[in-house]
Motif scaffolding. Structure first.
Motif, PDB file in Angstrom:
ATOM      1  N   ASP A  61      47.135  39.593  54.879  1.00 26.59           N
ATOM      2  CA  ASP A  61      46.919  40.199  53.637  1.00 26.59           C
ATOM      3  C   ASP A  61      45.473  40.746  53.361  1.00 26.59           C
ATOM      4  OD1 ASP A  61      49.574  40.227  53.525  1.00 26.59           O
ATOM      5  OD2 ASP A  61      49.602  38.764  52.066  1.00 26.59           O
ATOM      6  N   SER A  62      44.304  40.202  53.814  1.00 27.14           N
ATOM      7  CA  SER A  62      43.221  40.107  53.402  1.00 27.14           C
ATOM      8  C   SER A  62      42.245  40.743  54.343  1.00 27.14           C
ATOM      9  CB  SER A  62      42.357  38.710  52.719  1.00 27.14           C
ATOM     10  OG  SER A  62      41.037  38.884  52.617  1.00 27.14           O
ATOM     11  N   LEU A  63      41.417  41.750  53.949  1.00 28.17           N
ATOM     12  CA  LEU A  63      40.792  42.547  55.027  1.00 28.17           C
ATOM     13  C   LEU A  63      39.714  41.677  55.120  1.00 28.17           C
ATOM     14  CD1 LEU A  63      39.816  45.059  56.549  1.00 28.17           C
ATOM     15  CD2 LEU A  63      38.962  46.039  54.474  1.00 28.17           C
ATOM     16  N   MET A  64      39.082  41.120  54.160  1.00 30.09           N
ATOM     17  CA  MET A  64      37.576  40.452  54.481  1.00 30.09           C
ATOM     18  C   MET A  64      38.187  39.095  55.261  1.00 30.09           C
ATOM     19  SD  MET A  64      38.077  41.974  51.415  1.00 30.09           S
ATOM     20  CE  MET A  64      38.449  41.018  50.492  1.00 30.09           C
ATOM     21  N   TYR A  65      38.947  38.514  55.304  1.00 26.52           N
ATOM     22  CA  TYR A  65      39.517  37.221  55.857  1.00 26.52           C
ATOM     23  C   TYR A  65      39.680  37.666  57.450  1.00 26.52           C
ATOM     24  CZ  TYR A  65      41.522  32.715  56.842  1.00 26.52           C
ATOM     25  OH  TYR A  65      41.597  31.441  57.488  1.00 26.52           O
ATOM     26  N   GLU A  66      40.359  38.410  57.513  1.00 25.01           N
ATOM     27  CA  GLU A  66      40.833  38.998  58.855  1.00 25.01           C
ATOM     28  C   GLU A  66      39.532  39.281  59.685  1.00 25.01           C
ATOM     29  OE1 GLU A  66      43.588  41.781  61.366  1.00 25.01           O
ATOM     30  OE2 GLU A  66      43.067  42.426  59.282  1.00 25.01           O
ATOM     31  N   ALA A  67      38.871  39.985  58.923  1.00 25.57           N
ATOM     32  CA  ALA A  67      37.377  40.283  59.639  1.00 25.57           C
ATOM     33  C   ALA A  67      36.309  39.181  60.069  1.00 25.57           C
ATOM     34  CB  ALA A  67      36.676  41.414  58.872  1.00 25.57           C
ATOM     35  N   LEU A  68      36.480  38.161  58.942  1.00 23.78           N
ATOM     36  CA  LEU A  68      35.908  36.999  59.281  1.00 23.78           C
ATOM     37  C   LEU A  68      36.454  36.286  60.514  1.00 23.78           C
ATOM     38  CD1 LEU A  68      33.810  34.835  58.247  1.00 23.78           C
ATOM     39  CD2 LEU A  68      35.520  33.863  56.916  1.00 23.78           C
ATOM     40  N   LEU A  69      37.665  36.251  60.687  1.00 18.09           N
ATOM     41  CA  LEU A  69      38.200  35.268  61.736  1.00 18.09           C
ATOM     42  C   LEU A  69      37.847  36.148  63.072  1.00 18.09           C
ATOM     43  CD1 LEU A  69      41.631  34.118  60.509  1.00 18.09           C
ATOM     44  CD2 LEU A  69      39.204  33.001  60.446  1.00 18.09           C
ATOM     45  N   ASN A  70      38.031  37.458  62.980  1.00 19.01           N
ATOM     46  CA  ASN A  70      37.791  38.355  64.214  1.00 19.01           C
ATOM     47  C   ASN A  70      36.300  38.046  64.609  1.00 19.01           C
ATOM     48  OD1 ASN A  70      40.535  39.253  64.204  1.00 19.01           O
ATOM     49  ND2 ASN A  70      39.861  41.224  62.816  1.00 19.01           N
ATOM     50  N   ARG A  71      35.281  38.238  63.604  1.00 17.27           N
ATOM     51  CA  ARG A  71      33.970  38.175  64.108  1.00 17.27           C
ATOM     52  C   ARG A  71      33.588  36.800  64.909  1.00 17.27           C
ATOM     53  NH1 ARG A  71      33.277  42.030  63.565  1.00 17.27           N
ATOM     54  NH2 ARG A  71      32.453  42.657  61.688  1.00 17.27           N
ATOM     55  N   ALA A  72      34.255  35.560  64.216  1.00 15.14           N
ATOM     56  CA  ALA A  72      33.892  34.214  64.589  1.00 15.14           C
ATOM     57  C   ALA A  72      34.398  34.223  65.820  1.00 15.14           C
ATOM     58  CB  ALA A  72      34.421  33.323  63.522  1.00 15.14           C
ATOM     59  N   SER A  73      35.761  34.574  66.384  1.00 18.48           N
ATOM     60  CA  SER A  73      36.610  34.475  67.259  1.00 18.48           C
ATOM     61  C   SER A  73      35.547  35.089  68.685  1.00 18.48           C
ATOM     62  CB  SER A  73      37.937  34.900  67.383  1.00 18.48           C
ATOM     63  OG  SER A  73      38.510  34.928  68.787  1.00 18.48           O
ATOM     64  N   GLU A  74      35.152  36.458  68.189  1.00  9.39           N
ATOM     65  CA  GLU A  74      34.284  37.282  69.222  1.00  9.39           C
ATOM     66  C   GLU A  74      33.075  36.312  69.405  1.00  9.39           C
ATOM     67  OE1 GLU A  74      33.835  40.666  67.164  1.00  9.39           O
ATOM     68  OE2 GLU A  74      35.968  41.528  67.527  1.00  9.39           O
ATOM     69  N   ALA A  75      32.600  35.691  68.700  1.00  7.25           N
ATOM     70  CA  ALA A  75      31.072  34.852  69.099  1.00  7.25           C
ATOM     71  C   ALA A  75      31.682  33.906  69.899  1.00  7.25           C
ATOM     72  CB  ALA A  75      30.495  34.595  67.552  1.00  7.25           C
ATOM     73  N   ILE A  76      32.449  33.137  69.341  1.00  9.31           N
ATOM     74  CA  ILE A  76      32.784  31.611  70.040  1.00  9.31           C
ATOM     75  C   ILE A  76      33.520  31.705  71.515  1.00  9.31           C
ATOM     76  CG2 ILE A  76      34.098  29.423  69.721  1.00  9.31           C
ATOM     77  CD1 ILE A  76      33.971  29.877  66.901  1.00  9.31           C
ATOM     78  N   LEU A  77      34.233  32.515  71.609  1.00 11.67           N
ATOM     79  CA  LEU A  77      34.920  32.940  72.954  1.00 11.67           C
ATOM     80  C   LEU A  77      34.617  33.880  73.805  1.00 11.67           C
ATOM     81  CD1 LEU A  77      38.741  32.751  71.675  1.00 11.67           C
ATOM     82  CD2 LEU A  77      37.347  31.000  72.638  1.00 11.67           C
ATOM     83  N   GLY A  78      33.538  35.023  73.254  1.00 14.98           N
ATOM     84  CA  GLY A  78      33.049  35.933  73.943  1.00 14.98           C
ATOM     85  C   GLY A  78      34.115  36.963  74.607  1.00 14.98           C
ATOM     86  N   ARG A  79      33.702  37.877  75.527  1.00 10.16           N
ATOM     87  CA  ARG A  79      34.548  38.965  75.669  1.00 10.16           C
ATOM     88  C   ARG A  79      35.603  38.410  76.879  1.00 10.16           C
ATOM     89  NH1 ARG A  79      31.670  43.048  79.593  1.00 10.16           N
ATOM     90  NH2 ARG A  79      31.924  40.996  81.032  1.00 10.16           N
ATOM     91  N   ASP A  80      35.490  37.432  77.847  1.00  7.33           N
ATOM     92  CA  ASP A  80      36.324  37.201  78.638  1.00  7.33           C
ATOM     93  C   ASP A  80      36.757  35.689  78.419  1.00  7.33           C
ATOM     94  OD1 ASP A  80      36.280  39.445  79.793  1.00  7.33           O
ATOM     95  OD2 ASP A  80      34.326  38.939  80.740  1.00  7.33           O
ATOM     96  N   GLY A  81      36.492  34.909  77.303  1.00  8.52           N
ATOM     97  CA  GLY A  81      36.778  33.544  77.187  1.00  8.52           C
ATOM     98  C   GLY A  81      35.873  32.667  77.954  1.00  8.52           C
TER      99      GLY A  81
END
Length: 517
Positions: A61-81
């Motif tokens: 439900d939270s736009l800010m929280y979802e964006a936060l998780l997306n940004r963290a996942s992209e940084a930690i796992l990268g494009r290809d994991g």
């Protein structure tokens, strides 16, 4: 004697702050005893499921929280994991395992709906929202993920096990606290968890990827549990600002009746029936404006509304800054906005974020990737595809995982992606200097672009080979006596305009007698 709070007091603004892990305020308002010292599990038994459900709700439900998780996942796992790199003494075996793992990664999960890259992202997201997630080794040589609510011990959160240990929140331990098994309950046809049907799964066949904050914790806690009250506050601020703008777009009137003060002391009379000229019928909104039909002696005035605050953008930025703190996420990184800062300041912020991301990369490899890779190699050994080596307990050494015994150990590591650059030119110069001084490896620089040294050197070597062959072919063709073709230009090297072209023939060395070598 402590007074028990009323229902109204529990709903006062700010009461949701009590849903945090500490929960001191919630206990005070409810009239229950205040927290005392104890293990991490003592508090988790009461609040873990509520916090986990709240984490899932915010992700929905939270736009800010979802964006936060997306940004963290992209940084930690990268494009290809993460990429698996096997390091046994047999190069052919290494390539075989890596190729098999890549093919297996197309459908590693029992439903067949997710790739390995999807599993990396969803497992990490589940740990952030729920605190932990289980994964089970199946006979299908695939992984089945067990969401946190299914890991449960039945009707009671704590009970004694058959071996003298205890089952706490679905995790069975011995007297020393070592994990022996997990208890997993199924879903029924309505999607509810049937706790009484939980079955025991040995720890050799199931693992737990968890975020723990104390040695005495059996289960994990959501990463953002301390920021949940701040997320609610930010939603309140956004809602109030939207309401203020809506009110500003509407006409609000005050009706004043001449001599109303004197009429207030008159004798009360029964209220007359409502007619066509009732107040509710005398204000008409149309697309172009508002019409007010007043009576003789009435004065109509407009009421000023609350104008949205000028500091609203700064308030939102401050809330977002606080929400990102549990993830080590600076505001500029979260918003992808570096307009109000310098390169040096941005680099310092991002470097701090990367330190947090590196810890998550290490935790992900240790708790999630390494056990699953060990199972994968074990499947290959059991099927006869890989050499049969007696398997011992896995252990880590210098970032590598080793198991087996004998001459050839099974060794591997998971290369996590490096973090992207902010300024391309400055980052390239920095990498060049670090590699030249021996402070970094070329593999480190390549991983920041989403590739590895092995993949790069194969592709780059093929490019150089083809460029040299094509340059030699073109140099042998005389067209109006043009200069020979430089293979470096074809290979993508930067060639100075004043630098003479170097052909394949020119690069060959000569001995002292002038003979070609």
């Amino acid at each position: 004697m402590r007074r028990r709070a009323t229902a109204g007091e529990r709903l006062l603004p700010g009461a949701y702050t009590a849903t945090g892990y500490h929960s001191v305020e919630a206990l005070r308002l409810s009239g229950r005893p205040m927290p005392i010292d104890g293990t991490g599990d003592r508090h988790l038994r009461e609040h873990r499921e509520i916090l986990g459900a709240e984490g899932d709700r915010l992700d929905r439900d939270s736009l800010m929280y979802e964006a936060l998780l997306n940004r963290a996942s992209e940084a930690i796992l990268g494009r290809d994991g993460f990429s698996l790199r096997v390091q046994t003494d047999d190069p052919e075996l290494n390539k075989l395992i890596q190729d098999d793992f890549e093919e297996w990664g197309n459908a590693p999960e029992v439903t067949g709906e997710f790739t390995w890259r999807d599993c990396e992202d969803l497992a990490l997201r589940a740990v952030w929202n729920r605190g932990d997630i289980g994964y089970l080794r199946t006979k299908l040589q695939q992984i089945q993920y067990i969401e946190a609510p299914r890991i449960t011990g039945g009707r009671r959160s704590v009970e004694a096990s058959r071996d003298g240990g205890r089952i706490d929140q679905g995790v069975e331990r011995d007297e020393l606290g070592r994990v022996l098994a997990y208890w997993v309950a199924p879903y029924n046809a309505y999607g509810d968890i049937e706790r009484t049907r939980a079955r025991r799964i040995a720890s050799d066949d199931m693992g737990l990827f968890a975020h723990k904050k104390k040695f005495s914790q059996t289960r994990g806690v959501p990463v953002a549990q301390t920021a949940m009250p701040m997320i609610h506050r930010l939603n309140d601020v956004l809602d109030s600002e939207a309401i203020a703008w809506q009110q500003l777009a509407r006409f609000t009137a005050f009706f004043g009746l001449e001599g109303a003060a004197k009429s207030a002391h008159d004798k009360s009379t029964p209220e007359p029936p409502k007619g066509e000229r009732d107040l509710a019928d005398r204000v008409v909104d149309v697309e172009q404006g508002t019409f007010v039909f007043g009576k003789p002696g009435e004065e109509v005035k407009g009421i000023e509304r609350n104008i949205p605050g000028r500091q609203f953008p700064e308030s939102v930025r401050m809330y977002l800054r606080l929400i990102g703190m549990p993830f080590g996420m600076p505001l500029s990184f979260l918003l992808l906005d570096y307009s109000d800062t310098t390169y040096t300041a941005s680099r310092a912020e991002v470097e701090q974020a990367f330190r947090t991301f590196i810890r998550w990369q290490r935790r992900t490899k240790r708790q999630h990737h390494d056990p699953i890779t060990a199972w994968f190699i074990r499947w290959g050994i059991e099927s006869g595809r890989y050499p049969d080596k007696p398997i011992a307990t896995t252990r880590a050494r210098n970032g590598e995982t080793i198991f087996g015994r004998g001459k050839a150990f099974y060794r591997w590591t998971h290369d996590a992606p490096e973090f992207p650059w902010i300024d391309m030119l400055k980052e390239a110069q920095a990498w060049s200097l670090r590699i030249d001084r021996g402070l970094a490896l070329q593999n480190d620089a390549l991983r920041s672009t989403g590739t590895t040294f092995d993949a790069w050197i194969e592709a780059r070597g093929e490019e150089i080979k083809r460029a040299r062959e094509k340059a030699a072919e073109l140099s042998g063709i005389t067209v109006d006596k043009l200069p020979p073709v430089d293979w470096k230009l074809l290979a993508g090297y930067l060639v100075s305009r004043t630098e003479p072209g170097v052909t394949v023939e020119d690069e060959r060395s000569t001995d002292k007698k002038g003979a070609r070598t």
